[in-house]
Scaffold this active site. Structure first.
Site, PDB file in Angstrom:
ATOM      1  N   ASP A  29       1.010  -1.012   0.134  1.00  0.00           N
ATOM      2  CA  ASP A  29       0.071  -0.276  -0.436  1.00  0.00           C
ATOM      3  C   ASP A  29       0.785   1.369   0.111  1.00  0.00           C
ATOM      4  O   ASP A  29       1.609   1.171   0.789  1.00  0.00           O
ATOM      5  CB  ASP A  29      -1.048   0.136   0.762  1.00  0.00           C
ATOM      6  CG  ASP A  29      -1.757   1.170   1.377  1.00  0.00           C
ATOM      7  OD1 ASP A  29      -2.940   0.367   1.084  1.00  0.00           O
ATOM      8  OD2 ASP A  29      -1.402   1.924   1.463  1.00  0.00           O
ATOM      9  N   ASN A  84     -12.721  -3.006   2.788  1.00  0.00           N
ATOM     10  CA  ASN A  84     -13.532  -1.535   2.478  1.00  0.00           C
ATOM     11  C   ASN A  84     -15.514  -2.510   1.345  1.00  0.00           C
ATOM     12  O   ASN A  84     -14.594  -2.608   0.073  1.00  0.00           O
ATOM     13  CB  ASN A  84     -13.394  -1.149   3.078  1.00  0.00           C
ATOM     14  CG  ASN A  84     -12.348  -0.681   3.858  1.00  0.00           C
ATOM     15  OD1 ASN A  84     -12.943  -1.162   5.572  1.00  0.00           O
ATOM     16  ND2 ASN A  84     -10.936  -0.029   4.043  1.00  0.00           N
ATOM     17  N   GLN A  91     -14.777   2.724   1.344  1.00  0.00           N
ATOM     18  CA  GLN A  91     -14.026   2.289   0.360  1.00  0.00           C
ATOM     19  C   GLN A  91     -13.637   3.169  -0.014  1.00  0.00           C
ATOM     20  O   GLN A  91     -14.273   4.019  -0.740  1.00  0.00           O
ATOM     21  CB  GLN A  91     -14.387   0.670  -0.902  1.00  0.00           C
ATOM     22  CG  GLN A  91     -13.849   0.318  -1.853  1.00  0.00           C
ATOM     23  CD  GLN A  91     -15.374  -0.634  -2.396  1.00  0.00           C
ATOM     24  OE1 GLN A  91     -15.996  -0.670  -2.362  1.00  0.00           O
ATOM     25  NE2 GLN A  91     -14.121  -0.840  -3.291  1.00  0.00           N
ATOM     26  N   VAL A  93     -10.854   3.150  -3.531  1.00  0.00           N
ATOM     27  CA  VAL A  93     -10.872   2.071  -4.625  1.00  0.00           C
ATOM     28  C   VAL A  93     -12.031   1.099  -5.175  1.00  0.00           C
ATOM     29  O   VAL A  93     -11.310   0.501  -4.337  1.00  0.00           O
ATOM     30  CB  VAL A  93      -9.478   2.281  -4.689  1.00  0.00           C
ATOM     31  CG1 VAL A  93      -9.309   1.591  -6.564  1.00  0.00           C
ATOM     32  CG2 VAL A  93      -8.508   2.938  -4.927  1.00  0.00           C
ATOM     33  N   HIS A  97     -10.433  -5.036  -2.932  1.00  0.00           N
ATOM     34  CA  HIS A  97      -9.251  -5.224  -2.767  1.00  0.00           C
ATOM     35  C   HIS A  97      -8.984  -5.919  -1.237  1.00  0.00           C
ATOM     36  O   HIS A  97      -9.579  -5.170  -0.824  1.00  0.00           O
ATOM     37  CB  HIS A  97      -8.001  -3.978  -3.183  1.00  0.00           C
ATOM     38  CG  HIS A  97      -8.857  -2.501  -2.280  1.00  0.00           C
ATOM     39  ND1 HIS A  97      -9.924  -2.362  -3.261  1.00  0.00           N
ATOM     40  CD2 HIS A  97      -8.769  -2.114  -1.240  1.00  0.00           C
ATOM     41  CE1 HIS A  97     -10.312  -1.388  -2.185  1.00  0.00           C
ATOM     42  NE2 HIS A  97      -9.820  -0.836  -1.485  1.00  0.00           N
ATOM     43  N   ILE A  98      -8.020  -6.864  -0.995  1.00  0.00           N
ATOM     44  CA  ILE A  98      -8.470  -7.073   0.123  1.00  0.00           C
ATOM     45  C   ILE A  98      -6.965  -6.703   1.099  1.00  0.00           C
ATOM     46  O   ILE A  98      -5.490  -6.430   0.404  1.00  0.00           O
ATOM     47  CB  ILE A  98      -7.536  -9.007   0.032  1.00  0.00           C
ATOM     48  CG1 ILE A  98      -9.116  -9.733   0.025  1.00  0.00           C
ATOM     49  CG2 ILE A  98      -7.595  -8.715   1.437  1.00  0.00           C
ATOM     50  CD1 ILE A  98      -9.022 -11.306  -0.325  1.00  0.00           C
ATOM     51  N   HIS A  99      -6.850  -5.940   2.040  1.00  0.00           N
ATOM     52  CA  HIS A  99      -6.377  -4.946   2.641  1.00  0.00           C
ATOM     53  C   HIS A  99      -5.416  -6.574   4.157  1.00  0.00           C
ATOM     54  O   HIS A  99      -6.164  -6.825   4.257  1.00  0.00           O
ATOM     55  CB  HIS A  99      -6.387  -3.765   3.383  1.00  0.00           C
ATOM     56  CG  HIS A  99      -7.024  -3.225   2.980  1.00  0.00           C
ATOM     57  ND1 HIS A  99      -5.565  -1.613   3.144  1.00  0.00           N
ATOM     58  CD2 HIS A  99      -7.712  -2.915   2.589  1.00  0.00           C
ATOM     59  CE1 HIS A  99      -6.759  -0.891   2.752  1.00  0.00           C
ATOM     60  NE2 HIS A  99      -7.971  -1.668   2.391  1.00  0.00           N
TER      61      HIS A  99
HETATM   62  P1  5GP Z   1      -9.380   1.241   0.518  1.00  0.00           P
HETATM   63  O1  5GP Z   1     -10.001   2.747   1.446  1.00  0.00           O
HETATM   64  O2  5GP Z   1     -10.863   1.838  -0.747  1.00  0.00           O
HETATM   65  O3  5GP Z   1     -10.400   0.841   1.586  1.00  0.00           O
HETATM   66  O4  5GP Z   1      -8.152   1.646   0.263  1.00  0.00           O
HETATM   67  C1  5GP Z   1      -7.555   1.617  -0.914  1.00  0.00           C
HETATM   68  C2  5GP Z   1      -6.092   1.850  -0.201  1.00  0.00           C
HETATM   69  O5  5GP Z   1      -5.108   2.110  -1.600  1.00  0.00           O
HETATM   70  C3  5GP Z   1      -5.425   2.423   0.497  1.00  0.00           C
HETATM   71  O6  5GP Z   1      -5.101   1.844   1.238  1.00  0.00           O
HETATM   72  C4  5GP Z   1      -4.648   3.653  -0.837  1.00  0.00           C
HETATM   73  O7  5GP Z   1      -3.554   3.869   0.612  1.00  0.00           O
HETATM   74  C5  5GP Z   1      -4.230   3.055  -1.143  1.00  0.00           C
HETATM   75  N1  5GP Z   1      -3.685   3.658  -3.039  1.00  0.00           N
HETATM   76  C6  5GP Z   1      -4.246   4.551  -3.154  1.00  0.00           C
HETATM   77  N2  5GP Z   1      -3.903   4.232  -3.999  1.00  0.00           N
HETATM   78  C7  5GP Z   1      -2.691   3.826  -4.494  1.00  0.00           C
HETATM   79  C8  5GP Z   1      -1.789   4.093  -5.425  1.00  0.00           C
HETATM   80  O8  5GP Z   1      -1.645   4.683  -6.382  1.00  0.00           O
HETATM   81  N3  5GP Z   1      -0.672   2.603  -5.028  1.00  0.00           N
HETATM   82  C9  5GP Z   1      -0.789   1.802  -3.904  1.00  0.00           C
HETATM   83  N4  5GP Z   1       0.247   1.252  -3.493  1.00  0.00           N
HETATM   84  N5  5GP Z   1      -1.618   1.633  -3.463  1.00  0.00           N
HETATM   85  C10 5GP Z   1      -2.845   2.489  -3.040  1.00  0.00           C
END
Ligand code: 5GP
Length: 111
Positions: A29, A84, A91, A93, A97-99
């Site tokens: 991330d 998320n 969420q 993006v 995706h799985i964190h």
């Molecule tokens: P969400 O909030 O949708 O569950 O998680 C999206 C994750 O994507 C966030 O933790 C954010 O830091 C990560 N993220 C967003 N843009 C990029 C990127 O361009 N590269 C990487 N490696 N991570 C990203």
């Protein structure tokens, strides 16, 4: 709609890759919330868990299994697996995706 993760999958945007196969890509991330913070995404463009179908059952199992392998390879004894789903849940993006988050004590409940 094209997301930042589609651009990572197509190689338009670089990432710090951790694992890759024909079904998924795992990478660090960009804004890590813990010493280990890895994202696992399917190559299939699924927006969120809201959009999965029976057809995705095997793929979802694959992603979870890879999550465990990646956490083990990172030397984690404990970790949190987060998906998320939807804006209100955090969420940002809209490509599933799985964190995998670990390497420090994590609090509960989430904010
Ligand atoms: P969400 O909030 O949708 O569950 O998680 C999206 C994750 O994507 C966030 O933790 C954010 O830091 C990560 N993220 C967003 N843009 C990029 C990127 O361009 N590269 C990487 N490696 N991570 C990203």
């Amino acid at each position: 709609m094209t997301t930042i993760f589609d651009k990572i999958l197509s190689g338009q945007i670089p990432c710090d890759e951790v694992f890759s196969d024909n079904k998924c890509l795992a990478f660090k991330d960009i804004t890590p919330q813990a010493p280990t913070h890895i994202l696992i995404i399917p190559r299939k463009p699924i927006k969120s868990l809201k959009d999965i179908t029976k057809e995705d059952q095997e793929l979802l199992g694959h992603l979870l299994l890879k999550g465990t392998e990646i956490a083990n390879a990172a030397g984690l004894e404990s970790w949190r697996t987060i998906i998320n789903t939807g804006e209100e849940a955090g969420q940002t993006v809209f490509h599933l995706h799985i964190h995998i988050i670990g390497g420090r004590k994590l609090s509960w409940p989430p904010g």
